[in-house]
Motif scaffolding. Structure first.
Motif, mmCIF file in Angstrom:
data_model
loop_
_atom_site.group_PDB
_atom_site.id
_atom_site.type_symbol
_atom_site.label_atom_id
_atom_site.label_comp_id
_atom_site.label_asym_id
_atom_site.label_seq_id
_atom_site.Cartn_x
_atom_site.Cartn_y
_atom_site.Cartn_z
ATOM 1 N N LEU A 46 0.588 -1.202 0.085
ATOM 2 C CA LEU A 46 0.047 0.103 -0.187
ATOM 3 C C LEU A 46 0.785 1.429 0.004
ATOM 4 N N ALA A 47 1.964 1.496 0.865
ATOM 5 C CA ALA A 47 2.901 2.575 0.552
ATOM 6 C C ALA A 47 3.561 2.614 -0.603
ATOM 7 N N THR A 49 2.559 1.793 -3.322
ATOM 8 C CA THR A 49 1.458 1.959 -4.493
ATOM 9 C C THR A 49 1.058 3.469 -4.197
ATOM 10 N N SER A 50 1.018 3.891 -2.813
ATOM 11 C CA SER A 50 0.699 5.544 -2.833
ATOM 12 C C SER A 50 1.648 6.201 -3.258
ATOM 13 N N LEU A 53 1.590 6.399 -7.201
ATOM 14 C CA LEU A 53 0.387 7.446 -7.468
ATOM 15 C C LEU A 53 0.775 8.758 -7.378
ATOM 16 N N HIS A 54 1.331 9.230 -6.022
ATOM 17 C CA HIS A 54 1.544 10.546 -5.951
ATOM 18 C C HIS A 54 2.866 11.110 -6.868
ATOM 19 N N SER A 82 -7.742 7.034 -10.692
ATOM 20 C CA SER A 82 -6.751 6.853 -9.388
ATOM 21 C C SER A 82 -7.516 6.998 -8.176
ATOM 22 N N LYS A 83 -8.553 7.876 -8.066
ATOM 23 C CA LYS A 83 -9.460 8.044 -6.967
ATOM 24 C C LYS A 83 -10.215 6.588 -6.650
ATOM 25 N N GLU A 86 -7.364 4.190 -5.122
ATOM 26 C CA GLU A 86 -7.364 4.555 -3.911
ATOM 27 C C GLU A 86 -8.537 4.053 -2.899
ATOM 28 N N LEU A 89 -7.933 0.308 -2.406
ATOM 29 C CA LEU A 89 -6.745 0.064 -1.407
ATOM 30 C C LEU A 89 -7.108 0.115 -0.169
ATOM 31 N N LYS A 93 -6.873 -2.392 2.846
ATOM 32 C CA LYS A 93 -6.313 -2.130 4.159
ATOM 33 C C LYS A 93 -7.558 -2.578 5.223
#
Length: 96
Positions: A46-47, A49-50, A53-54, A82-83, A86, A89, A93
């Motif tokens: 998750l980190a 991927t974040s 995306l950023h 992208s939203k 998110e 994701l 989590k």
């Protein structure tokens, strides 16, 4: 190697790392005495991927909006996708 080739190679490398991390995250089974170990793998995915995306948002979207034909619409569609990613994701989590 031109700028486009470097960018393409970098994106492919990032996608490969994300794919590897997803494979690791899918094997969330952990030993009974270390139940948190399984969660660390999904957290790492998750980190990563974040961060990916950023980086796309910061590096690729502004020039795409300005220089690509229909760039504004393309960026708008990307941001919608992208939203949605998110949100998925966040569900991953939550089910961790």
């Amino acid at each position: 190697m031109g700028t486009t080739d470097v960018l393409r190679s970098s994106i492919q490398h990032s996608q490969g790392r994300l794919s590897d991390r997803l494979g690791e995250a899918r094997s969330m089974e952990a030993a009974r005495d270390r139940p948190r170990d399984g969660h660390e793998r999904i957290d790492a995915f998750l980190a990563l991927t974040s961060m990916h995306l950023h980086a796309v948002d910061a590096v690729l979207l502004p020039p795409a909006r300005r220089k690509v034909a229909d760039g504004g619409e393309l960026v708008h569609d990307y941001l919608r996708s992208s939203k949605a990613l998110e949100v998925e994701l966040a569900h991953v989590k939550a089910h961790e």
